[in-house]
Write an enzyme that holds these catalytic residues in place. Structure first.
Site, PDB file in Angstrom:
ATOM      1  N   SER A   1       0.891  -1.040  -0.190  1.00 57.51           N
ATOM      2  CA  SER A   1       0.201  -0.042   0.074  1.00 57.51           C
ATOM      3  C   SER A   1       0.864   1.234   0.053  1.00 57.51           C
ATOM      4  O   SER A   1       1.938   1.304  -0.774  1.00 57.51           O
ATOM      5  CB  SER A   1      -0.972  -0.011   1.231  1.00 57.51           C
ATOM      6  OG  SER A   1      -2.215   1.051   0.989  1.00 57.51           O
TER       7      SER A   1
ATOM      8  N   HIS B   1      -8.285  -4.138  -1.642  1.00 56.57           N
ATOM      9  CA  HIS B   1      -7.078  -3.810  -1.204  1.00 56.57           C
ATOM     10  C   HIS B   1      -6.433  -4.532  -0.067  1.00 56.57           C
ATOM     11  O   HIS B   1      -5.277  -4.921  -0.162  1.00 56.57           O
ATOM     12  CB  HIS B   1      -6.909  -2.242  -0.991  1.00 56.57           C
ATOM     13  CG  HIS B   1      -5.751  -1.752  -0.682  1.00 56.57           C
ATOM     14  ND1 HIS B   1      -4.617  -1.776  -1.441  1.00 56.57           N
ATOM     15  CD2 HIS B   1      -5.456  -1.047   0.384  1.00 56.57           C
ATOM     16  CE1 HIS B   1      -3.577  -1.180  -1.009  1.00 56.57           C
ATOM     17  NE2 HIS B   1      -3.979  -0.909   0.395  1.00 56.57           N
TER      18      HIS B   1
ATOM     19  N   ASP C   1      -8.556  -5.323  -6.415  1.00 53.42           N
ATOM     20  CA  ASP C   1      -8.024  -3.951  -5.736  1.00 53.42           C
ATOM     21  C   ASP C   1      -8.224  -2.936  -6.583  1.00 53.42           C
ATOM     22  O   ASP C   1      -7.591  -2.603  -7.597  1.00 53.42           O
ATOM     23  CB  ASP C   1      -6.668  -3.979  -5.277  1.00 53.42           C
ATOM     24  CG  ASP C   1      -5.946  -3.093  -4.378  1.00 53.42           C
ATOM     25  OD1 ASP C   1      -6.573  -2.127  -4.270  1.00 53.42           O
ATOM     26  OD2 ASP C   1      -4.891  -3.030  -4.164  1.00 53.42           O
TER      27      ASP C   1
HETATM   28  N1  LIG Z   1      -5.844  -1.390   5.706  1.00 54.57           N
HETATM   29  C1  LIG Z   1      -4.583  -1.067   5.753  1.00 54.57           C
HETATM   30  C2  LIG Z   1      -4.026  -0.705   4.460  1.00 54.57           C
HETATM   31  C3  LIG Z   1      -4.364   0.647   4.051  1.00 54.57           C
HETATM   32  O1  LIG Z   1      -3.577   1.075   2.941  1.00 54.57           O
HETATM   33  C4  LIG Z   1      -4.109   0.031   6.804  1.00 54.57           C
HETATM   34  O2  LIG Z   1      -4.760   0.600   7.185  1.00 54.57           O
HETATM   35  O3  LIG Z   1      -3.142   0.325   7.235  1.00 54.57           O
END
Ligand SMILES: N[C@@H](CCO)C(=O)O
Ligand SMILES: CC(=O)SCCNC(=O)CCNC(=O)[C@H](O)C(C)(C)COP(=O)(O)OP(=O)(O)OC[C@H]1O[C@@H](n2cnc3c(N)ncnc32)[C@H](O)[C@@H]1OP(=O)(O)O
EC number: 2.3.1.31
Length: 403
Positions: A147, A351, A318
């Site tokens: 991410s 994602h 995603d």
């Molecule tokens: N759900 C993850 C990934 C978000 O990009 C977070 O809260 O870090």
């Protein structure tokens, strides 16, 4: 061996030009450093240094109880801490032990709040470089992250290209698309329009919990997909035992409190307990600001000096960081002669698949570390890649507002 520690890196100047007199970085290490086996893992938006389970700590870290990649990093896991020395540090601006808006400003004795300098992904990378210097780690065997942590990986490759042998950029992109920028903007507005936010100086008083809850709910929707939400909740009512947290107006009481609503309320409650609203502003702004090509002619140009191997991992469901974005980056790398493979994972989770589907994420990462891009678990979308079957990937049209 595992360690959980905080390093005082001294004065730190941010990319904005502003400085703080002391940057403390909370970090954890796993395994033994042998000189050439260091792997830096970069966390995502709301993660912490606590990437793997720590037997000595009973798995607990204040505010972030669960190791966020506990099934991917650890002894015998894909990122095997019996072989590799894994370092994970909480990013500046976050709230898990590294200096950020909730930390005390030594000049005033009060929390910085929004007097904390603006933070960029580049600041995270520079802080990590300094931490690694403190730990005696020069060149990294690998840097891996998902991410916005994947953006952090890409930043390493353009900023310190000689310091990295292999890179795994997971569920990430060279930049966010405008739809995601828009959603992040609304999420931040939810925080800043909460009366308790008070310009960011709320510590010691009521906190902007409602705003942070709404922001996280918007974020959480981005982390799932139409398919996974359909599967998890459908249109079902949450049932009599579910407690509706928003006081409904009289007319709302006529309509069901749906499972999806109950889920988002539950996730928001959990999040408000573990994260700081100002940090959410700072971390999302860092993510939104990241643009691989900034200061270069193109994405390819930004990565041209990197002579190691880059694995891009994307997920078909995603829509936050799409397969198409990863493929565009892979194409740019191929044109520039960067040694790259784009491995597409079939998953309709959304994602957060990179967090919740370790069985799909682990094998290619494990191969990357052990054998590089030649690893057998790694496929590539390149038309002439000999191990990728058709070399095709499923196009994704799963964005929030499209069919
Ligand atoms: N759900 C993850 C990934 C978000 O990009 C977070 O809260 O870090
Ligand atoms: C702590 C960390 O891991 S931080 C770094 C990573 N964290 C994140 O990414 C946070 C955002 N993502 C999440 O929170 C995700 O839930 C993950 C990635 C941590 C885990 O996802 P999954 O394993 O798919 O779990 P899921 O999203 O279904 O959530 C399960 C929780 O929702 C609850 N839940 C499920 N359906 C409902 C519903 N209809 N109503 C209310 N609660 C519900 C479950 O009881 C469960 O509660 P628990 O967490 O207290 O056990």
């Amino acid at each position: 061996m595992t360690t959980k520690n905080t390093a005082n890196l001294g004065a730190f100047q941010f990319e904005s030009g502003e400085s703080i007199p002391a940057l403390e970085v909370a970090y954890e290490t796993y395994g033994e450093f042998t000189g050439d086996n260091a792997v830096l893992v970069c966390h995502a938006l709301t993660g912490s240094a606590h990437v793997a389970r720590r037997p000595d700590a009973g798995g607990e870290t204040a505010g972030q109880a669960r190791a966020w990649w506990g099934d991917v990093v650890g002894p015998g896991k894909a990122i095997d801490t019996s072989e590799y020395y894994v370092v994970c540090a909480n990013a500046p601006g976050s709230c898990y032990g590294t200096t950020g808006p909730a930390s005390e400003n030594p000049e005033t004795g009060e929390p910085y709040g929004t007097d904390f300098p603006a933070v960029t992904v580049g600041d995270w990378t520079r802080a990590q470089r300094r931490l690694l210097d403190e730990l005696g780690v020069g060149r990294l065997h690998a840097v891996v992250g998902g991410s916005v942590g994947g953006m952090n990986v890409l930043d390493w490759l353009r900023r310190f290209p000689d310091d990295v042998e292999r890179a795994g950029a997971v569920a990430t992109a060279a930049r966010l698309d405008p739809q995601c920028l828009a959603l992040d903007t609304v999420a931040r507005r939810a925080i800043t329009s909460d009366p308790n936010w008070n310009g960011g100086h709320y510590y010691g008083g009521p906190e902007p919990e409602d705003g942070l809850a709404r922001a996280r709910q918007i974020g959480h929707i981005m982390y799932l997909s139409k398919a996974s939400m359909g599967r998890k909740f459908g249109r079902r009512s949450a049932g009599r035992e579910a407690v509706r947290e928003e006081p409904p107006d009289p007319a709302a009481a006529f309509f069901p409190y749906r499972e999806v609503e109950s889920y988002l309320d539950y996730q928001a409650d959990k999040f408000v307990d573990r994260f700081d609203a100002n940090s959410y502003l700072y971390m999302t702004r860092a993510m939104d600001d990241f643009d691989l090509s900034a200061g270069y002619e193109s994405d390819a140009d930004a990565l041209a000096a990197f002579e190691g191997e880059l694995l891009l991992l994307s997920f078909t469901g995603d829509w936050h960081f799409t397969v198409e974005q990863a493929e565009a980056l892979a194409e740019a790398c191929r044109e520039a002669g960067t040694d790259v493979a784009h491995h597409v994972v079939e998953s309709d989770h959304g994602h957060d698949a990179f967090l919740v589907e370790p069985e799909k994420v682990g094998p290619p990462l494990s191969e990357l570390l052990d054998d590089g891009l030649a690893g057998r678990a790694i496929t590539d979308t390149a038309p002439d890649a000999d191990d990728s079957g058709s070399g095709e990937f499923a196009p994704v049209h799963t964005s929030l507002f499209s069919q």
